[in-house]
Structures are given as C-alpha cells and as structure tokens.
Design a protein around this motif. Structure first.
Motif, PDB file in Angstrom:
ATOM      1  N   THR A  32      31.507  33.117  32.091  1.00 52.92           N
ATOM      2  CA  THR A  32      30.125  33.003  31.470  1.00 52.92           C
ATOM      3  C   THR A  32      29.383  34.308  31.845  1.00 52.92           C
ATOM      4  OG1 THR A  32      29.417  31.989  33.240  1.00 52.92           O
ATOM      5  CG2 THR A  32      30.411  30.405  31.676  1.00 52.92           C
ATOM      6  N   ALA A  33      28.172  34.061  31.405  1.00 56.26           N
ATOM      7  CA  ALA A  33      27.325  35.184  31.545  1.00 56.26           C
ATOM      8  C   ALA A  33      26.721  34.991  33.038  1.00 56.26           C
ATOM      9  CB  ALA A  33      25.917  35.078  30.697  1.00 56.26           C
ATOM     10  N   ASP A  34      27.200  33.914  33.872  1.00 54.07           N
ATOM     11  CA  ASP A  34      26.860  33.737  34.996  1.00 54.07           C
ATOM     12  C   ASP A  34      27.933  34.701  35.982  1.00 54.07           C
ATOM     13  OD1 ASP A  34      24.854  32.118  34.952  1.00 54.07           O
ATOM     14  OD2 ASP A  34      26.054  30.130  35.347  1.00 54.07           O
ATOM     15  N   HIS A  35      29.104  34.824  35.331  1.00 55.23           N
ATOM     16  CA  HIS A  35      29.870  35.731  35.980  1.00 55.23           C
ATOM     17  C   HIS A  35      29.868  37.292  35.721  1.00 55.23           C
ATOM     18  CE1 HIS A  35      32.213  31.937  35.763  1.00 55.23           C
ATOM     19  NE2 HIS A  35      32.236  31.951  36.968  1.00 55.23           N
ATOM     20  N   LEU A  36      29.382  37.532  34.517  1.00 55.95           N
ATOM     21  CA  LEU A  36      29.441  38.674  34.085  1.00 55.95           C
ATOM     22  C   LEU A  36      28.067  39.087  33.701  1.00 55.95           C
ATOM     23  CD1 LEU A  36      32.546  39.430  31.676  1.00 55.95           C
ATOM     24  CD2 LEU A  36      32.166  39.897  34.214  1.00 55.95           C
ATOM     25  N   ASP A  37      27.190  40.316  34.212  1.00 60.02           N
ATOM     26  CA  ASP A  37      25.936  40.588  33.878  1.00 60.02           C
ATOM     27  C   ASP A  37      25.933  40.935  32.400  1.00 60.02           C
ATOM     28  OD1 ASP A  37      26.379  40.813  36.719  1.00 60.02           O
ATOM     29  OD2 ASP A  37      24.170  40.776  36.830  1.00 60.02           O
ATOM     30  N   TYR A  38      26.838  41.791  32.284  1.00 60.62           N
ATOM     31  CA  TYR A  38      27.005  42.104  30.767  1.00 60.62           C
ATOM     32  C   TYR A  38      28.374  42.889  30.428  1.00 60.62           C
ATOM     33  CZ  TYR A  38      26.486  46.925  32.889  1.00 60.62           C
ATOM     34  OH  TYR A  38      26.774  48.031  33.578  1.00 60.62           O
ATOM     35  N   ILE A  39      28.559  43.041  29.205  1.00 56.20           N
ATOM     36  CA  ILE A  39      29.871  44.013  29.001  1.00 56.20           C
ATOM     37  C   ILE A  39      29.592  45.110  28.272  1.00 56.20           C
ATOM     38  CG2 ILE A  39      32.190  43.915  27.631  1.00 56.20           C
ATOM     39  CD1 ILE A  39      31.978  40.839  27.505  1.00 56.20           C
ATOM     40  N   SER A  40      30.077  46.241  28.707  1.00 56.26           N
ATOM     41  CA  SER A  40      29.566  47.636  28.307  1.00 56.26           C
ATOM     42  C   SER A  40      30.924  47.842  27.090  1.00 56.26           C
ATOM     43  CB  SER A  40      29.688  48.618  29.439  1.00 56.26           C
ATOM     44  OG  SER A  40      30.299  49.876  28.838  1.00 56.26           O
ATOM     45  N   ASP A  41      30.220  48.517  25.941  1.00 57.83           N
ATOM     46  CA  ASP A  41      31.053  48.908  24.873  1.00 57.83           C
ATOM     47  C   ASP A  41      30.605  50.109  24.228  1.00 57.83           C
ATOM     48  OD1 ASP A  41      33.577  47.606  23.522  1.00 57.83           O
ATOM     49  OD2 ASP A  41      32.511  48.780  22.118  1.00 57.83           O
ATOM     50  N   THR A  42      31.352  51.127  23.748  1.00 59.45           N
ATOM     51  CA  THR A  42      31.018  52.228  23.112  1.00 59.45           C
ATOM     52  C   THR A  42      30.786  52.123  21.584  1.00 59.45           C
ATOM     53  OG1 THR A  42      33.252  52.740  22.923  1.00 59.45           O
ATOM     54  CG2 THR A  42      31.957  54.004  24.723  1.00 59.45           C
ATOM     55  N   THR A  43      31.027  50.883  20.994  1.00 54.74           N
ATOM     56  CA  THR A  43      30.841  50.640  19.594  1.00 54.74           C
ATOM     57  C   THR A  43      29.642  50.271  19.220  1.00 54.74           C
ATOM     58  OG1 THR A  43      33.161  49.842  19.704  1.00 54.74           O
ATOM     59  CG2 THR A  43      32.100  49.626  17.640  1.00 54.74           C
TER      60      THR A  43
ATOM     61  N   ALA B 137      30.376  43.867  35.782  1.00 57.23           N
ATOM     62  CA  ALA B 137      30.319  44.125  34.208  1.00 57.23           C
ATOM     63  C   ALA B 137      31.621  44.042  33.593  1.00 57.23           C
ATOM     64  CB  ALA B 137      29.615  45.501  34.041  1.00 57.23           C
ATOM     65  N   GLY B 138      31.702  43.861  32.381  1.00 54.12           N
ATOM     66  CA  GLY B 138      32.915  43.772  31.750  1.00 54.12           C
ATOM     67  C   GLY B 138      33.045  45.169  31.145  1.00 54.12           C
ATOM     68  N   TYR B 139      34.374  45.674  31.093  1.00 51.93           N
ATOM     69  CA  TYR B 139      34.345  47.123  30.280  1.00 51.93           C
ATOM     70  C   TYR B 139      35.090  47.048  29.267  1.00 51.93           C
ATOM     71  CZ  TYR B 139      34.765  52.164  30.628  1.00 51.93           C
ATOM     72  OH  TYR B 139      34.603  53.529  30.146  1.00 51.93           O
ATOM     73  N   GLY B 140      34.552  47.456  27.842  1.00 51.84           N
ATOM     74  CA  GLY B 140      35.062  47.147  26.882  1.00 51.84           C
ATOM     75  C   GLY B 140      35.016  45.816  26.316  1.00 51.84           C
ATOM     76  N   ALA B 141      34.229  45.585  25.022  1.00 51.04           N
ATOM     77  CA  ALA B 141      34.300  44.176  24.534  1.00 51.04           C
ATOM     78  C   ALA B 141      35.148  44.173  23.535  1.00 51.04           C
ATOM     79  CB  ALA B 141      32.643  44.020  23.906  1.00 51.04           C
TER      80      ALA B 141
ATOM     81  N   ARG C  30      34.125  34.011  43.242  1.00 49.53           N
ATOM     82  CA  ARG C  30      34.067  34.406  44.743  1.00 49.53           C
ATOM     83  C   ARG C  30      32.643  35.457  44.348  1.00 49.53           C
ATOM     84  NH1 ARG C  30      36.798  38.384  47.106  1.00 49.53           N
ATOM     85  NH2 ARG C  30      38.620  38.132  46.015  1.00 49.53           N
ATOM     86  N   LEU C  31      33.003  36.514  43.757  1.00 48.39           N
ATOM     87  CA  LEU C  31      32.118  37.655  43.537  1.00 48.39           C
ATOM     88  C   LEU C  31      30.578  36.982  42.950  1.00 48.39           C
ATOM     89  CD1 LEU C  31      34.376  40.401  41.556  1.00 48.39           C
ATOM     90  CD2 LEU C  31      33.685  40.134  44.035  1.00 48.39           C
ATOM     91  N   LYS C  32      30.781  35.976  42.017  1.00 46.43           N
ATOM     92  CA  LYS C  32      29.406  35.515  41.755  1.00 46.43           C
ATOM     93  C   LYS C  32      28.836  34.768  43.011  1.00 46.43           C
ATOM     94  CE  LYS C  32      29.065  31.344  39.607  1.00 46.43           C
ATOM     95  NZ  LYS C  32      28.869  29.982  38.757  1.00 46.43           N
TER      96      LYS C  32
ATOM     97  N   GLY D  26      31.647  32.940  21.737  1.00 46.53           N
ATOM     98  CA  GLY D  26      31.582  32.051  22.352  1.00 46.53           C
ATOM     99  C   GLY D  26      30.656  31.920  23.766  1.00 46.53           C
ATOM    100  N   ALA D  27      31.139  32.890  24.634  1.00 48.76           N
ATOM    101  CA  ALA D  27      30.275  32.667  26.034  1.00 48.76           C
ATOM    102  C   ALA D  27      28.914  33.629  26.080  1.00 48.76           C
ATOM    103  CB  ALA D  27      31.165  33.292  26.947  1.00 48.76           C
TER     104      ALA D  27
END
Ligand code: TMP
Length: 393
Positions: free
Chosen positions: A316-327, A298-302, A289-291, A337-338
C-alpha cells in the motif's frame, strides 16, 4: 491459481477515477493437453488498449538495441529488401519497424492503441490503428499483398483469439513467409517465480509445446526457437508453412528442456503456486519491517508487472512513499488498485529514498549501471526475483 481481485495493469489513474476503477479476478489455469498456460478471465481488449495506453516501448535503451538487432537479424536471414513486405503486430511506437523503414523495406504496423500508433505514424512508420485478426489479415492482403515476414514482440500473448490470429497469419504469409514472435517464456516464469508476468494483458504464457499445438491446425510449423534475457526471459519463435523450411535443432533442444523441468506435470504448477505464496510472505516481511522503521521506500519503475506484485502482496501507500517512472503518461497519476503516487524519475534523484523496490527487475543491469549515486548515498535495493532480499544491487 487465483491471485485475487486485480485492476488493469496499465490503468494508472487520477483520484476522480477511483470510484469507477475496474477489477476482475486474476486466476490462471494450464491446459493438460496443449500445455497452454492462460488467464481464466480476461478484461475486454478495449479496457486495456486505448487512447491512454501507458506503455511506450522506447523507454529503455537496452530494449531499443534489442529491437534493432531483432530487425537486422530478420532482414539478413530472410534477405528482405525494397521488394519485400513486412508486417508487425502491436508495433507500438515503431521501435522495431523504424529499422525496416530506414532501409526502405515496405512495412505495415498494426497497433490498436491510438496514442502509441500516432507516435509511430508521426515518425514515418506506416501504421494501421486496429486489432489484428483474420478479417484484418484479409484486408491487408487485398491492399498490400502477401507478407514475407510477420513479426510481433510481446504482443502474441496479449491476443485472446489465438485461432483467428493464426488463421490471419496463415492467410497473409507468402508460401515461404515466416512468422517471428517473442514473448515471456513460461519456463522462465516457473524457474524464477516471476509471477508478475501474469497480468491482464498476458492472456497466455507460451512454451514451445503450446505454440506448436496452437499453430499446427493452421498449417504452421515451429522451425526455430531462440531464448533472450529481455522482459525477464523471453522465447523467440519462428514459424513457417509446414515443410517450407527444415526444423532447426534449437526446437528439439528447448522441447527437451521443457521436459526436463516437468512442464507437463501438474505438480510443477502446484509447486509454482506455493513459491508465489512464499515470495509474497517474504517480500511483505521486508516491507512491513521497513515501514515500522519509518524508512523511506520508493518503487523503481511503475511497470505493468508491478500491478500484480502490489495487489497480490497487499503493498500500500503506507509501504511505498511513491513509485518513480520515466514515462510521462504515468507520472503524477496513481498506481492501479493501491493508488500509490507515481512520480517523475527526477523525484528519485533529487532526494534518494533509503530503499528502492526494483519493480523493473528485467532492466536490472541497465538500472544498476546508472544508479551508482543512489548506492553511494547509502541507498539499498529491495529485489523479489527470484527471492525477496535487500541487496546492494
Ligand atoms: P517494462 O518492464 O514493461 O519494460 O516497463 C518498464 C517501466 O519502467 C516503464 O514504465 C519505464 C520504467 N523505467 C524507469 O522508470 N526507469 C528505467 O530505468 C527503466 C529501464 C524503466
């Protein structure tokens, strides 16, 4: 239950590595005798723990505090001092052993991933870069003597040859030595439908019953159990040579709890399977729905756990623009995978997305406390444990 084809959970990669990406069928089973919940097939350890291992323990303040109190409790309860010897299996970057080192307690970390082992050594933690098994235990015994305490946090469930490990522990412990380890608890996974605890590294999800059964043949007895909320719900098990210590009431208490949630019944696992399917459907309804609304998500924490969610649900990358991670080692790579881009945390704070999918749900309190500005900017959280919802956090 099969979760389909899965890549390596911590296998963050660059585009030139896509063609060689490794997949295996991630499926689970439960032993009807010993109740060990386990992966049917597991990638070889060398595929998971190596020079580019992406998990550094000291990324969460809450986890740093947790390991400090773990260490302090063991030191006090078993009166450890400079004449003692402690061993930690999977000592990572030294998050726990540094508290023993600070009190001049002789220690040894056994850590197979060279990059994290090096970080620990550089911090003055005595570290052996290898896999722990019976042979390794004998070598440690010959070089350092017997151990007062052997500890492991989020490590035991990673080691497929549990028999060799238990034999090694029995060899290396003093007659009154203790094995103290903690891992995600099967009862929490069943209760919260936190199926993302299932990934390549977690070959086992323990409960008290399966721990008792696994160590009994090696003369080791469960004497204490303590539950913690870390890592989405963990159990700390203390074992000692049979008869060395009285068995504490906590053991009975949790065994009874396991009975109460029908951990012995096949129906419980069939119910878990349908809960996982429902969770997937509900989360994908939200993300699709959000797509369609062109929202920035964004995903929070890979997290390692996110690999299971992403690949089982079909995110997929169509659902999430990116995933943010501090590492740092994960940043500017792509998710297993995705192939969703992993961005530094600063990308998140520089321009907040409309929604953030909380992959690091086990750190929720810490994250909500520090992300008040995201909320003030109108940002909303997407959570999936225990149910898929859009929330204010
Ligand atoms: P873990 O759930 O296995 O501990 O992994 C946590 C991952 O989430 C790790 O890659 C670091 C990342 N993380 C953030 O990006 N921000 C945070 O605030 C926290 C607590 C973790």
């Amino acid at each position: 239950m099969s979760f389909g084809q899965m890549p390596i959970a911590n296998g963050f990669l660059n585009p030139e590595q896509y063609k060689d990406e490794y997949f295996y069928e991630m499926a689970t089973a439960v032993c009807d005798k010993c109740l060990m919940f386990q992966l049917i097939e597991q990638p070889t350890p060398e595929k998971m723990f190596h020079e580019n291992y992406a998990f550094f323990s000291q990324t969460s303040k809450h986890m740093c505090d947790h390991f400090q109190s773990f260490a302090e409790k063991v030191i006090a309860q078993y009166q450890l001092n400079k004449d003692s010897f402690v061993v930690e299996l999977g000592s990572n970057d030294g998050i726990m052993l540094k508290h023993f080192a600070n009190q001049s307690i002789p220690h040894l970390g056994v850590e197979p991933s060279a990059n994290v082992a090096r970080v620990a050594s550089e911090r003055g933690i005595n570290t052996l870069c290898t896999f722990f098994n019976e042979q390794c235990a004998n070598e440690i015994k010959d070089k350092y003597g017997l151990a007062d305490a052997i500890m492991a946090a989020n490590v035991m469930c990673h080691i497929p040859d549990l028999n060799s490990l238990a034999a090694g522990v029995a060899t290396l412990l003093k007659p009154n030595g203790v094995l103290i380890f903690q891992d995600p608890y099967l009862a929490d996974v069943l209760e919260k439908t936190s199926y993302d605890q299932i990934y390549d590294e977690h070959v086992f999800l323990f409960c008290l019953h399966s721990v008792q059964e696994a160590f009994k043949p090696h003369g080791l007895e469960l004497i204490e159990s303590e539950h913690f909320n870390v890592h989405g719900g963990s159990m700390r098990y203390t074992l000692a040579k049979t008869g060395a210590y009285p068995v504490q009431e906590s053991v009975n208490q949790y065994l009874n709890k396991e009975k109460a949630i029908n951990i012995h019944s096949p129906d419980t696992y069939l119910g878990f399977k349908s809960q996982c399917e429902k969770s997937k459907t509900n989360l994908m309804e939200i993300l699709n729905r959000l797509k369609d609304d062109n929202a920035v998500v964004a995903g929070y924490g890979a997290t390692s756990k996110s690999t299971t969610i992403i690949n089982y649900c079909g995110i997929t990358a169509d659902h999430l623009d990116y995933i943010s991670d501090t590492t740092p080692i994960k940043q500017n790579k792509f998710s297993p995978g995705a192939h969703i881009p992993i961005k530094p945390y600063e990308s998140f704070t520089k321009q907040y997305p409309n929604y953030a999918l909380l992959f690091a749900w086990n750190h929720k309190n810490e994250i909500m406390a520090k992300e008040q500005d995201f909320k003030s900017s109108g940002g909303q959280w997407i959570e999936f444990i225990p149910h898929a919802i859009i929330s204010e956090g």
